[in-house]
Scaffold this motif. Structure first.
Motif, PDB file in Angstrom:
ATOM      1  N   TRP A  61       0.781  -1.128   0.178  1.00  0.00           N
ATOM      2  CA  TRP A  61       0.012  -0.055   0.246  1.00  0.00           C
ATOM      3  C   TRP A  61       0.980   1.213   0.156  1.00  0.00           C
ATOM      4  N   PRO A  62       0.269   2.412  -0.534  1.00  0.00           N
ATOM      5  CA  PRO A  62       1.164   3.837  -0.254  1.00  0.00           C
ATOM      6  C   PRO A  62       1.569   3.931   1.052  1.00  0.00           C
ATOM      7  N   GLY A  63       2.681   4.409   1.280  1.00  0.00           N
ATOM      8  CA  GLY A  63       2.999   4.662   2.607  1.00  0.00           C
ATOM      9  C   GLY A  63       3.944   3.420   3.144  1.00  0.00           C
ATOM     10  N   THR A  64       4.209   2.289   2.365  1.00  0.00           N
ATOM     11  CA  THR A  64       4.904   1.552   2.919  1.00  0.00           C
ATOM     12  C   THR A  64       6.556   1.752   2.586  1.00  0.00           C
ATOM     13  N   LEU A  65       7.092   1.819   3.466  1.00  0.00           N
ATOM     14  CA  LEU A  65       8.751   2.098   3.417  1.00  0.00           C
ATOM     15  C   LEU A  65       9.590   1.028   3.629  1.00  0.00           C
ATOM     16  N   SER A  66      10.395   0.641   2.546  1.00  0.00           N
ATOM     17  CA  SER A  66      10.845  -0.429   2.747  1.00  0.00           C
ATOM     18  C   SER A  66      12.725  -0.122   2.425  1.00  0.00           C
ATOM     19  N   HIS A  67      13.475  -0.852   3.405  1.00  0.00           N
ATOM     20  CA  HIS A  67      14.873  -0.521   3.365  1.00  0.00           C
ATOM     21  C   HIS A  67      15.455  -2.060   3.107  1.00  0.00           C
ATOM     22  N   THR A  68      16.113  -1.764   2.040  1.00  0.00           N
ATOM     23  CA  THR A  68      17.136  -3.114   1.373  1.00  0.00           C
ATOM     24  C   THR A  68      18.509  -2.997   1.599  1.00  0.00           C
ATOM     25  N   PRO A  69      19.242  -3.788   2.445  1.00  0.00           N
ATOM     26  CA  PRO A  69      20.949  -3.560   2.451  1.00  0.00           C
ATOM     27  C   PRO A  69      21.463  -4.012   1.164  1.00  0.00           C
ATOM     28  N   ALA A  70      22.578  -3.572   0.794  1.00  0.00           N
ATOM     29  CA  ALA A  70      23.336  -3.978  -0.231  1.00  0.00           C
ATOM     30  C   ALA A  70      23.546  -5.324  -0.152  1.00  0.00           C
ATOM     31  N   GLY A  71      23.421  -6.129  -1.378  1.00  0.00           N
ATOM     32  CA  GLY A  71      23.852  -7.665  -1.520  1.00  0.00           C
ATOM     33  C   GLY A  71      22.741  -8.305  -1.163  1.00  0.00           C
ATOM     34  N   ILE A  72      21.262  -7.751  -0.787  1.00  0.00           N
ATOM     35  CA  ILE A  72      20.296  -8.638  -0.762  1.00  0.00           C
ATOM     36  C   ILE A  72      19.414  -8.800  -2.053  1.00  0.00           C
ATOM     37  N   GLU A  73      19.436  -9.728  -2.737  1.00  0.00           N
ATOM     38  CA  GLU A  73      18.590  -9.811  -4.111  1.00  0.00           C
ATOM     39  C   GLU A  73      17.328  -9.746  -3.745  1.00  0.00           C
ATOM     40  N   VAL A  74      16.600  -9.025  -4.821  1.00  0.00           N
ATOM     41  CA  VAL A  74      15.314  -8.755  -4.778  1.00  0.00           C
ATOM     42  C   VAL A  74      14.772  -9.095  -6.136  1.00  0.00           C
ATOM     43  N   PHE A  75      13.805 -10.204  -6.386  1.00  0.00           N
ATOM     44  CA  PHE A  75      13.024 -10.416  -7.496  1.00  0.00           C
ATOM     45  C   PHE A  75      11.467  -9.887  -7.283  1.00  0.00           C
ATOM     46  N   SER A  76      10.957  -9.282  -8.214  1.00  0.00           N
ATOM     47  CA  SER A  76       9.660  -8.645  -8.080  1.00  0.00           C
ATOM     48  C   SER A  76       9.161  -8.586  -9.434  1.00  0.00           C
ATOM     49  N   GLU A  77       7.806  -8.942  -9.571  1.00  0.00           N
ATOM     50  CA  GLU A  77       6.854  -8.867 -10.609  1.00  0.00           C
ATOM     51  C   GLU A  77       5.497  -8.738 -10.270  1.00  0.00           C
ATOM     52  N   SER A  78       4.871  -7.649 -11.150  1.00  0.00           N
ATOM     53  CA  SER A  78       3.745  -7.388 -11.031  1.00  0.00           C
ATOM     54  C   SER A  78       3.125  -6.935 -12.487  1.00  0.00           C
ATOM     55  N   ALA A  79       1.755  -7.520 -12.407  1.00  0.00           N
ATOM     56  CA  ALA A  79       0.959  -7.474 -13.736  1.00  0.00           C
ATOM     57  C   ALA A  79       0.435  -6.014 -14.099  1.00  0.00           C
ATOM     58  N   THR A  80       0.584  -5.124 -12.993  1.00  0.00           N
ATOM     59  CA  THR A  80       0.110  -3.752 -13.294  1.00  0.00           C
ATOM     60  C   THR A  80       1.185  -2.627 -12.831  1.00  0.00           C
ATOM     61  N   GLY A  81       1.930  -2.965 -11.870  1.00  0.00           N
ATOM     62  CA  GLY A  81       3.124  -2.079 -11.177  1.00  0.00           C
ATOM     63  C   GLY A  81       2.328  -1.091 -10.494  1.00  0.00           C
TER      64      GLY A  81
END
Length: 264
Positions: A61-81
């Protein structure tokens, strides 16, 4: 939109890269060579895998703040983005150590307001580099306050409210009707909705209408007055006021062929 780079000097490697990602289908894998701080400006649903091959559904949802440290691989997929603002940065040696895994916080109203202001600055015809740098640093500061928790599952009841807004944003909507969907009072609904999303119901509906109008301006050669009415604005000038307030542009200017600074 091409990344905006913040450099300590004309010769140094950029210390912060800022990118505004527009709403579009995507499938990407990011090894995150720099630290990453992302905040959702629009609801986004899909699947992702974080530091593993196990894919799970997400509903951000809007307002979701996410921190990802260097070296953490993230795969993400969305039909609408969904519109998303991301800052990639190298931590300063004077900064306190951050978390060692990807962490998120929902309902971050202060961070969301800063991110929306950053969006306005980035879309400007002549971006103010100093104002952008200051807002980016303020957003980074938000990531250092408050407890960090693993990605939270959104509330199903309020999720249905968001689904209704997404389906009926072109019609008049009342807090009394929306609060009835989660069997609570209008006053408590207003408080809970804002806590969970970082926006008031009115702000969320306005943003939803604004996003719909932006998409129509880019894809359909329709009169502005028709777009305004189909997106739930009372009239063309009402839509124009929303564009100027939230994007710093008129609908007509937004519709013109985009320079790199205007690419969503």
């Amino acid at each position: 939109m091409k990344p905006h780079l913040i450099q300590p000097s004309a010769t140094d490697t950029p210390s912060v890269q800022i990118q505004l990602l527009g709403r579009a289908p995507y499938s990407s894998r990011d090894p995150v060579r720099m630290h990453s701080l992302g905040i959702a400006l629009q609801r986004q649903q899909g699947v992702h895998a974080i530091a593993s091959d196990r894919r799970v559904d997400f509903d951000t949802w809007p307002g979701t703040l996410s921190h990802t440290p260097a070296g953490i691989e993230v795969f993400s997929e969305s039909a609408t983005g969904g519109e998303y603002l991301v800052l990639r940065y190298a931590p300063h040696e004077a900064d306190a150590p951050g978390p060692s895994r990807r962490v998120s916080r929902t309902g971050q109203r202060a961070a969301l307001q800063i991110a929306l202001h950053l969006r306005r600055l980035l879309l400007c015809d002549r971006p103010d580099a100093l104002a952008i740098e200051q807002s980016a640093l303020r957003l980074l500061e938000c990531s250092k306050s408050g407890p960090h928790i693993a990605d939270a599952h959104p509330d199903a009841g309020y999720g249905r409210v968001l689904d209704r807004i997404a389906a009926e944003f072109d019609r008049p909507l009342r807090i009394a009707d929306l609060s009835a969907m989660v069997d609570t009072s209008p006053l408590r609904f207003l408080r809970e909705f804002t806590r969970r999303t970082g926006m008031t119901p009115h702000a969320w509906i306005t943003e939803t209408r604004l996003q719909a109008a932006r998409a129509m301006l880019q894809s359909a050669d329709l009169p502005l007055v028709q777009i305004a009415l189909e997106c739930g604005f009372n009239h063309q000038s009402h839509m124009g006021q929303a564009f100027r307030k939230h994007l710093g542009l008129t609908p007509g200017r937004y519709r013109q062929p985009k320079s790199p600074s205007l690419t969503p």
